[in-house]
Design an enzyme around this catalytic site. Structure first.
Site: not given
Length: 248
Positions: A8, A11, A13, A80-81, A105, A135, A139, A145-146
């Site tokens: 990734g 991206g 992140m 990854t979420t 997270n 966010h 997204k 996910g958090t």
């Protein structure tokens, strides 16, 4: 020197992790993987010069990364979420052979917040519970996910309530049920991530929040997770293990 494969890499992140890793003398990114042009194809990489793989990509990227890590017997960090039950089952299978650290997270602060939530939930078994997250507008998954992990933590502590999730409210939905957790997702601008758990009582409420001002905190967490998982025995790990390591 820890040699890392980054899945990734193109991206937001991925770029943040690569930038942060440049300041870590003991970590070197030896492979940058992504579907974007100019990056490596993970299927063409052998595991000989990789000590740990870190995946912050997409669901499709995750599926390739976990298969690669499993086949090459390489520790894996999954950030990854938006993963499915099938994906979580794949993590369970891989964890029988390799160490896998999965985190909703990677921020140290968020995972400290999780610990605070565990403690707080012990005293609020009659509270109305709402979780609000915000966010950036790019997204793709919601709730985050958090946010889902926050609800999971509270539900486990208050298991006798049989709490279930509810995504927002619209129209004549009737009075709020006592055994639900409301999730509310806001998407706007370039917000990195904000999460708040609200515990409501008659006449008062308690709010527990975390706000990320930069992706660098997530990148630092990813690198800490990578450093932690190297050399571990096969099994499932989390950022809670990283945060609490050396506590005693």
């Amino acid at each position: 020197m820890i040699k890392m494969l980054l899945s990734g890499a193109a991206g937001r992140m991925g770029k943040a992790i690569a930038e942060a890793a440049a300041n870590y003398p003991d970590i070197k990114i030896t492979h940058k993987v992504d579907v974007a042009q100019g990056f490596e194809n993970i299927e063409e990489i052998t595991g000989g010069d990789v000590d740990v793989a870190v995946d912050l990509s997409s669901r499709e990227g995750f599926k390739k990364a976990i298969l690669w890590a499993y086949e090459n017997k390489t520790p894996l960090v999954v950030g990854t979420t938006g993963l499915t039950e099938e994906d979580h089952a794949a993590i369970d299978t891989a964890a029988k052979e390799i160490p896998v650290l999965q985190a909703s997270n990677l921020s140290r602060g968020v995972n400290i917040m999780f610990e605070i939530l565990r403690a707080a939930a012990e005293f609020m078994h009659d509270a109305d519970i709402e979780i609000v997250e915000m966010h950036h507008n790019k997204k793709k998954d919601a709730p985050s996910g958090t946010a889902l992990e926050m609800g999971k933590i509270i539900s486990e502590i208050q298991s006798e309530r049989g709490l279930s999730g509810r995504d927002g409210r619209s129209g004549m939905v009737g009075a709020r049920k006592s055994n639900e957790i409301g999730y509310h997702a806001i998407r706007c601008g370039d917000v990195v991530g904000e999460h708040t758990a609200i515990f409501g009582f008659a006449g008062e409420r308690i709010e527990i929040s975390h706000k990320s001002g930069s992706r660098s905190v997530l990148a630092e967490g990813a690198l800490s997770a990578a450093r932690f998982i190297v050399g571990k025995t096969p099994g499932r790990y989390s950022m809670r293990d990283v945060v609490t390591a050396g506590k005693e």
